[in-house]
Design a protein around this motif. Structure first.
Motif, mmCIF file in Angstrom:
data_model
loop_
_atom_site.group_PDB
_atom_site.id
_atom_site.type_symbol
_atom_site.label_atom_id
_atom_site.label_comp_id
_atom_site.label_asym_id
_atom_site.label_seq_id
_atom_site.Cartn_x
_atom_site.Cartn_y
_atom_site.Cartn_z
ATOM 1 N N ASN A 87 52.565 2.516 34.304
ATOM 2 C CA ASN A 87 52.566 2.877 33.014
ATOM 3 C C ASN A 87 51.607 1.115 32.575
ATOM 4 O OD1 ASN A 87 52.845 2.665 30.283
ATOM 5 N ND2 ASN A 87 54.871 3.190 30.188
ATOM 6 N N TYR A 88 50.280 1.207 32.939
ATOM 7 C CA TYR A 88 49.679 0.294 32.102
ATOM 8 C C TYR A 88 49.856 -0.466 30.635
ATOM 9 C CZ TYR A 88 47.154 0.412 36.590
ATOM 10 O OH TYR A 88 46.451 1.119 38.092
ATOM 11 N N ASP A 89 49.983 0.913 29.763
ATOM 12 C CA ASP A 89 50.135 0.414 28.589
ATOM 13 C C ASP A 89 51.303 -0.619 28.390
ATOM 14 O OD1 ASP A 89 48.103 1.794 27.737
ATOM 15 O OD2 ASP A 89 49.737 4.031 26.926
ATOM 16 N N TYR A 90 52.997 -0.429 29.335
ATOM 17 C CA TYR A 90 53.897 -1.041 29.312
ATOM 18 C C TYR A 90 53.502 -2.504 29.701
ATOM 19 C CZ TYR A 90 58.955 -2.684 30.572
ATOM 20 O OH TYR A 90 59.649 -3.458 31.079
ATOM 21 N N TRP A 91 52.919 -2.563 30.654
ATOM 22 C CA TRP A 91 52.637 -3.924 31.680
ATOM 23 C C TRP A 91 51.854 -4.269 30.979
ATOM 24 C CZ3 TRP A 91 47.506 -5.125 32.977
ATOM 25 C CH2 TRP A 91 47.314 -6.392 34.235
ATOM 26 N N HIS A 92 50.574 -3.462 29.987
ATOM 27 C CA HIS A 92 49.618 -4.443 28.921
ATOM 28 C C HIS A 92 50.828 -4.957 27.888
ATOM 29 C CE1 HIS A 92 46.426 -4.831 26.024
ATOM 30 N NE2 HIS A 92 46.033 -6.042 27.144
ATOM 31 N N THR A 93 51.464 -4.466 27.663
ATOM 32 C CA THR A 93 52.288 -5.329 26.323
ATOM 33 C C THR A 93 53.072 -6.489 26.990
ATOM 34 O OG1 THR A 93 52.359 -2.939 25.267
ATOM 35 C CG2 THR A 93 53.915 -4.617 24.538
ATOM 36 N N TRP A 94 54.178 -5.914 27.986
ATOM 37 C CA TRP A 94 54.606 -7.176 28.160
ATOM 38 C C TRP A 94 53.920 -8.179 28.450
ATOM 39 C CZ3 TRP A 94 54.286 -9.591 33.120
ATOM 40 C CH2 TRP A 94 55.707 -10.493 33.364
#
Length: 197
Positions: A87-94
């Motif tokens: 999940n790249y979106d979750y990783w980027h937000t984190w």
């Protein structure tokens, strides 16, 4: 006494099996299942489409049913996350939240060393977010331009405005249709023949 499923086994038992398969504490059935799941995860890395992965998994394990192959591929994707399920979106937000948190902590301490860390974190934040574009896309761009369809038939070209196409009367639309498709309307008998064929 009921046996535990593979996913309910202690991590240490599975680790012991992987490190020393000859003296595995897992039952033979669980060993086969674990080996199939590892094989399915390797297939998923090369073939992320489930249907293809299942087909290759069944080639490698012809003794299992189609349902079991789908179950193995599903469990392998759940247990062994690959690049396709990351999940790249979750990783980027984190990542952005973590950088901002570090900047806030350094700001609250306020020492010279923390200011250097803040400068590095600001650079990291700029890399994570990216540079603001010179010009933002204009949401009304479609309204500012006229778009035309060029219709060519027998060396004749007609320019039709797309914005006004829906406002044309039905008779004009029929004429354009005749002009595009070059001809007369089909008869009812021809239409019936087309529908029955």
């Amino acid at each position: 006494m009921s046996r535990l499923a593979l996913e309910d086994q202690n991590y240490e038992l599975i680790k012991a099996h992987i490190l020393d398969p000859e003296n595995s504490p897992l039952s033979e059935e669980q060993q086969n299942l674990l080996n199939r799941l590892v094989a399915a995860s390797k297939i998923l890395e090369k073939h992320p489409i489930t249907k293809q992965a299942v087909a290759f998994h069944r080639i490698n394990h012809p003794e299992i049913s189609l349902m079991q192959a789908y179950r193995d591929v599903f469990n392998a994707s759940r247990l062994f996350n690959t690049a396709q399920t990351f999940n790249y979106d979750y990783w980027h937000t984190w990542l952005i939240n973590d950088i901002v948190s570090n900047i806030q902590k350094c700001r609250s301490v306020g020492t010279e060393a923390n200011r250097k860390i803040m400068a590095m974190e600001h650079a990291n934040l700029l890399k994570a977010i990216g540079v603001k574009p010179q010009e933002l896309p204009d949401p009304k761009r479609m309204e500012k331009h006229q778009f035309y369809i060029m219709i060519q038939n027998n060396n004749q070209q007609v320019k039709v405005d797309l914005n006004n196409l829906q406002d044309l009367p039905p008779a004009t639309l029929q004429e354009i249709n005749k002009f595009i498709y070059g001809g007369s309307e089909i008869s009812e008998s021809d239409a019936e023949q087309i529908m029955n064929s």
